[in-house]
Scaffold this motif. Sequence first.
Motif, PDB file in Angstrom:
ATOM      1  N   THR A 185       0.828  -1.208   0.000  1.00 53.09           N
ATOM      2  CA  THR A 185       0.000   0.000   0.000  1.00 53.09           C
ATOM      3  C   THR A 185       0.858   1.253   0.000  1.00 53.09           C
ATOM      4  O   THR A 185       2.083   1.187   0.104  1.00 53.09           O
ATOM      5  CB  THR A 185      -0.898   0.039   1.254  1.00 53.09           C
ATOM      6  OG1 THR A 185      -0.085   0.363   2.404  1.00 53.09           O
ATOM      7  CG2 THR A 185      -1.584  -1.307   1.490  1.00 53.09           C
ATOM      8  N   GLY A 186       0.189   2.391  -0.059  1.00 52.76           N
ATOM      9  CA  GLY A 186       0.877   3.672   0.053  1.00 52.76           C
ATOM     10  C   GLY A 186       0.559   4.358   1.369  1.00 52.76           C
ATOM     11  O   GLY A 186       0.545   5.588   1.439  1.00 52.76           O
ATOM     12  N   VAL A 187       0.289   3.575   2.407  1.00 53.76           N
ATOM     13  CA  VAL A 187      -0.105   4.143   3.694  1.00 53.76           C
ATOM     14  C   VAL A 187       0.948   5.111   4.224  1.00 53.76           C
ATOM     15  O   VAL A 187       2.122   4.768   4.330  1.00 53.76           O
ATOM     16  CB  VAL A 187      -0.366   3.032   4.739  1.00 53.76           C
ATOM     17  CG1 VAL A 187      -0.460   3.616   6.145  1.00 53.76           C
ATOM     18  CG2 VAL A 187      -1.649   2.300   4.413  1.00 53.76           C
ATOM     19  N   GLU A 188       0.489   6.307   4.557  1.00 53.28           N
ATOM     20  CA  GLU A 188       1.359   7.344   5.096  1.00 53.28           C
ATOM     21  C   GLU A 188       1.086   7.625   6.567  1.00 53.28           C
ATOM     22  O   GLU A 188       1.981   8.002   7.316  1.00 53.28           O
ATOM     23  CB  GLU A 188       1.177   8.638   4.294  1.00 53.28           C
ATOM     24  CG  GLU A 188       1.537   8.485   2.819  1.00 53.28           C
ATOM     25  CD  GLU A 188       1.149   9.700   2.006  1.00 53.28           C
ATOM     26  OE1 GLU A 188       0.482  10.601   2.560  1.00 53.28           O
ATOM     27  OE2 GLU A 188       1.510   9.752   0.811  1.00 53.28           O
ATOM     28  N   VAL A 189      -0.173   7.430   6.973  1.00 53.79           N
ATOM     29  CA  VAL A 189      -0.575   7.770   8.344  1.00 53.79           C
ATOM     30  C   VAL A 189      -1.402   6.639   8.942  1.00 53.79           C
ATOM     31  O   VAL A 189      -2.319   6.119   8.306  1.00 53.79           O
ATOM     32  CB  VAL A 189      -1.409   9.070   8.364  1.00 53.79           C
ATOM     33  CG1 VAL A 189      -1.852   9.405   9.785  1.00 53.79           C
ATOM     34  CG2 VAL A 189      -0.624  10.225   7.762  1.00 53.79           C
ATOM     35  N   ILE A 190      -1.057   6.275  10.181  1.00 53.07           N
ATOM     36  CA  ILE A 190      -1.887   5.380  10.996  1.00 53.07           C
ATOM     37  C   ILE A 190      -2.234   6.169  12.248  1.00 53.07           C
ATOM     38  O   ILE A 190      -1.345   6.531  13.030  1.00 53.07           O
ATOM     39  CB  ILE A 190      -1.169   4.074  11.355  1.00 53.07           C
ATOM     40  CG1 ILE A 190      -0.749   3.313  10.088  1.00 53.07           C
ATOM     41  CG2 ILE A 190      -2.080   3.198  12.214  1.00 53.07           C
ATOM     42  CD1 ILE A 190       0.028   2.035  10.361  1.00 53.07           C
ATOM     43  N   GLU A 191      -3.492   6.456  12.458  1.00 58.77           N
ATOM     44  CA  GLU A 191      -3.904   7.351  13.524  1.00 58.77           C
ATOM     45  C   GLU A 191      -4.088   6.640  14.869  1.00 58.77           C
ATOM     46  O   GLU A 191      -3.953   5.418  14.970  1.00 58.77           O
ATOM     47  CB  GLU A 191      -5.185   8.080  13.108  1.00 58.77           C
ATOM     48  CG  GLU A 191      -5.000   8.959  11.868  1.00 58.77           C
ATOM     49  CD  GLU A 191      -6.242   9.720  11.489  1.00 58.77           C
ATOM     50  OE1 GLU A 191      -7.162   9.858  12.323  1.00 58.77           O
ATOM     51  OE2 GLU A 191      -6.314  10.196  10.338  1.00 58.77           O
ATOM     52  N   ASN A 192      -4.407   7.424  15.895  1.00 57.12           N
ATOM     53  CA  ASN A 192      -4.466   6.959  17.280  1.00 57.12           C
ATOM     54  C   ASN A 192      -5.248   5.661  17.463  1.00 57.12           C
ATOM     55  O   ASN A 192      -6.376   5.532  16.977  1.00 57.12           O
ATOM     56  CB  ASN A 192      -5.102   8.026  18.174  1.00 57.12           C
ATOM     57  CG  ASN A 192      -4.320   9.304  18.223  1.00 57.12           C
ATOM     58  OD1 ASN A 192      -3.147   9.348  17.856  1.00 57.12           O
ATOM     59  ND2 ASN A 192      -4.952  10.370  18.700  1.00 57.12           N
ATOM     60  N   GLU A 193      -4.632   4.728  18.162  1.00 55.93           N
ATOM     61  CA  GLU A 193      -5.272   3.479  18.599  1.00 55.93           C
ATOM     62  C   GLU A 193      -5.890   2.663  17.467  1.00 55.93           C
ATOM     63  O   GLU A 193      -6.839   1.903  17.676  1.00 55.93           O
ATOM     64  CB  GLU A 193      -6.336   3.780  19.674  1.00 55.93           C
ATOM     65  CG  GLU A 193      -5.762   4.451  20.907  1.00 55.93           C
ATOM     66  CD  GLU A 193      -6.758   4.611  22.033  1.00 55.93           C
ATOM     67  OE1 GLU A 193      -7.620   3.739  22.207  1.00 55.93           O
ATOM     68  OE2 GLU A 193      -6.670   5.619  22.760  1.00 55.93           O
ATOM     69  N   ALA A 194      -5.348   2.814  16.279  1.00 56.09           N
ATOM     70  CA  ALA A 194      -5.926   2.125  15.119  1.00 56.09           C
ATOM     71  C   ALA A 194      -5.943   0.611  15.290  1.00 56.09           C
ATOM     72  O   ALA A 194      -6.862  -0.063  14.814  1.00 56.09           O
ATOM     73  CB  ALA A 194      -5.170   2.494  13.852  1.00 56.09           C
TER      74      ALA A 194
END
Length: 218
Positions: free
Chosen positions: A148-157
């Motif tokens: 993937t091109g994931v750039e951000v994983i946010e709080n408590e994902a």
Amino acid sequence: MHTPDFYRHFAQYVHTEMLLTMRCVSKDYRDVVERVITASFSSKRLIVHSGKSITLSLSNSKPRMERLENVTDIIFLLNCTKIGDYAFQHAVNLIVVNIPEGVTHISKNSFWGCSKLKSVTFPKSLKNIGAYAFNNCTRLSEVDLRGTGVEVIENEAFYYCEELKSMKIPDSLVEVGRFVFLRCFKLVPEGVDTKDNEAVLEHLRSQQEGGGREGDGA
């Protein structure tokens, strides 16, 4: 100009997938087909149509939340680019999800509490995983984001994904929120502080480079 009677009559002969399309493109159909769309939640297969977003509107009422508990299969139609807030929260019998190419965002709480979810396939187009997106997915065992091109994983994902043993992360990842890996007991060894994102990411990358020999449950 069609009359409400025409819409009601017409809705009897149209598949739910088409009704969902009609609901999105013509406000004249919304009230008429709403009951039919709601009824589709009583089955174990949920067919979702959206040109831009799957939103809370699919699951914001108590009856629909109760019906979501029966869903075991999700079919995505057409050009979905975003899985909206709370879209499948509490779909406790959902086991496998294949998120289609074109989706760039998985929003907050979208799969929160899907306690039987074991496998998720992520598309190349994915850029963002929102806060609490897979929180309390207690049977999720592997997450592979390398394609993937994931750039951000946010709080408590991925908070309290207690069966999560493996997470592959892409080079594109630049931002990780608070407590993303907290209580991921099988993913992070005791010597690594789950609140220290840099330490966790360093551990995950070392596992990728080393082929996952350590801590792979073997």
